[in-house]
Design an enzyme around this catalytic site. Structure first.
Site, PDB file in Angstrom:
ATOM      1  CB  SER A 253      -0.934   0.233   0.988  1.00 11.67           C
ATOM      2  OG  SER A 253      -0.655   0.006   2.421  1.00 11.67           O
ATOM      3  CE  LYS A 254      -1.172   7.496  -3.146  1.00 12.89           C
ATOM      4  NZ  LYS A 254      -2.682   7.682  -3.835  1.00 12.89           N
TER       5      LYS A 254
END
Length: 482
Positions: A253-254
């Site tokens: 995830s970012k």
RNA sequence: GCCCCUAUCGUCUAGCCCGGUCCAGGACACCGGAUUCUCAUUCCGGUAACAUGGGUUCAAAUCCCAUUAGGGGUGCCA
């Protein structure tokens, strides 16, 4: 057997994602290994979040990596259009056919009601699913309400008995009892299809033979199989790749990892290194090689060698591979790549620039490191602490004397090639009874302003005789003032 | 909660399907050392793993079961 056809089907709802590149790579390799076709399909059915800018960025990023598709929204193909928003009518027709055959039904439930039943089910520790409220509505009645313009969706009517199973090429047979399969929404109230309907219809219509996608889709695959059945179609082969992970093993995830392909491009990761690294996530060569070009990856590719456990995306290893690829590039090529967005100094590499590149090629792991590492070659010397000039077990006066001698030597040097300068300075150190290493460090600080630099004499040659003399004077001045 | 997937060094993995050649091999990272004008490169060496418990078998990392752990899904997102 018919020709292999696979696809990458990203949703243009965000930046080009590293996971998209990962799945695209395996699809691409498989297609090429099997002599099949690789399709790009834009899954832009989420009208709220999809943008053409995102789609462009994804297309551009995959091209940057060299994963060119045979059919897609930009290049066309026999099954155009390849953008789902342009295929809305197709999905509607198919959804209607399912209504006709009784395999699907209209649902008029409001979002509020749906939220309410979910809350209730959660509270009662039940599986969270649609309760089938609208499934009992008489078809004629439902048609009337539709004609009256009442908001509705179309849901798949799942037969709750028995189980649905499918073959995953990597994991074997996966089965799930139908009582656990929800009456999935197929057509949203805005008239656009959900992923489930659109991907099944398109995969079928586009002749996709192998659905190679991320593991997160396993749990909805039974719905897809049920859909294929409802249409009377044979499902394709499913291949669920493991999910790329953050360090804590959660889905990448970012927040915890750079996920945008733009980030990697801007940092100076080479596309070929990126692909090699991604290939290593879940795949291994029979002979254990870890550095291999895309062509070799394709040549020996086999789904049998894909592992199923989720690999942690390890930036350190990516950097190592990138360094390997940087060092394998010849100097001209490296210089060209650096000039293509990684230096503010020059547009086209000249001879001096290439020399600088030759000096850092073994010292950088990312192209973005170039400018900083060569700052003293092209700009001036940054301000430094004069104390750095004074080496251990020597005094300020020793250092001043050394620098003065050095200035003279440089001024009078007839030959400023590295070999000549090195020999001259070694002689000087010897005559002074000083350690060459110490002298070199003093010179390094004076000439580059840093304790760590590219090789001294090559660097001096690059900087130039005159400028080196000037920098020695500056060093002398600093010491005088210290 | 319910469903599903996964499980070898810190990380990526080989081996597992076709049990013995594995007191488990390679790579990254890390730690030493060699080369060296610094850094880096290169070259040597080292630390480090079969999740646990039961089976099956003469023999299990490899087969079976359970447990545990991690992950994913559970949306009119994809």
């Amino acid at each position: 057997m018919s020709q292999v056809r696979v696809r990458i089907a990203p949703s243009p709802t965000g930046e080009p994602h590293v996971g998209t590149a990962y799945i695209a790579l395996f699809n691409y390799a498989f297609a090429h290994r099997e002599g099949g076709k690789f399709i790009f399909r834009s899954e832009d059915t989420d009208r709220e979040r999809s943008t053409t800018a995102n789609e462009d960025a994804i297309l551009r990023s995959l091209k940057w990596l060299g994963l060119q598709w045979d059919e897609g929204p930009d290049v066309g193909g026999p099954h155009a259009p390849y953008r789902q928003s342009e295929r809305a009518a197709i999905y509607k027709t198919h959804a209607d056919a399912l209504i006709e055959s009784g395999k699907a039904y209209y649902c008029f439930c409001s979002a509020e009601r749906l939220a309410q039943i979910r809350d209730e089910q959660a509270k009662n520790k039940q599986a969270i699913m649609y309760d089938g409220f609208c499934r009992g509505i008489d078809p004629a009645e439902a048609r009337r309400r539709v004609q009256a313009g009442e908001p509705r969706v179309i849901r798949l009517a799942v037969d709750r008995s028995g189980e649905t199973c499918f073959e995953d090429k990597l994991r074997g047979r996966i089965a799930i009892r139908n009582e656990g399969v929800d009456d999935q929404v197929l057509l949203k109230s805005d008239g656009f299809p959900t992923y489930h309907l659109a991907s099944v219809v398109d995969d079928r219509l586009m002749g996709v033979t192998h659905v190679i996608r991320a593991e997160e889709w396993i749990s909805s695959t039974p719905k897809h199989v049920l859909l294929y059945n409802a249409f009377g179609w044979t499902p394709p082969m499913f291949v669920h790749m493991p999910l790329l992970r953050n360090q804590d093993k959660s889905k990448i995830s970012k927040r915890r990892n750079p996920t945008s392909l733009d980030f990697y491009r801007n940092e100076g990761y080479l596309p070929e290194a990126m692909l090699n690294f991604l290939a290593l996530m879940g795949y291994s060569m029979p002979d254990g090689r870890e550095v291999f070009p895309l062509s070799e990856f394709i040549a020996g590719f086999s789904l049998d060698r894909v592992s199923t456990s989720g690999p942690v995306f390890d930036l350190q290893k990516l950097e190592w591979i990138n360094g390997e690829y940087i060092r394998r590039l010849d100097t001209d090529e490296l210089a060209t790549r650096i000039c293509n967005g990684f230096t503010k100094r020059i547009g086209v590499p000249d001879e001096a620039f290439k020399k600088a590149v030759a000096l850092i090629r073994e010292r950088i792991r990312k192209l973005s490191e170039f400018d900083d590492m060569t700052a003293f070659m092209f700009g001036g010397v940054e301000d430094y602490d004069p104390a750095l000039l004074i080496q251990k077990k020597t005094t300020k006066d020793d250092t001043i004397a050394m620098l003065k001698d050095s200035a003279e030597l440089i001024a009078g040097a007839a030959d400023f090639t590295p070999a000549a300068t090195e020999a001259a300075f070694r002689g000087m150190a010897e005559r002074a009874g000083a350690k060459p290493g110490n002298l070199f460090m003093v010179l390094r600080i004076a000439v580059t302003g840093r304790k760590v630099s590219t090789p001294l004499f090559e660097t001096m040659e690059l900087i130039g005789q005159e400028e080196c003399g000037r920098r020695i004077s500056v060093a002398l001045g600093k010491l005088a003032g210290a």
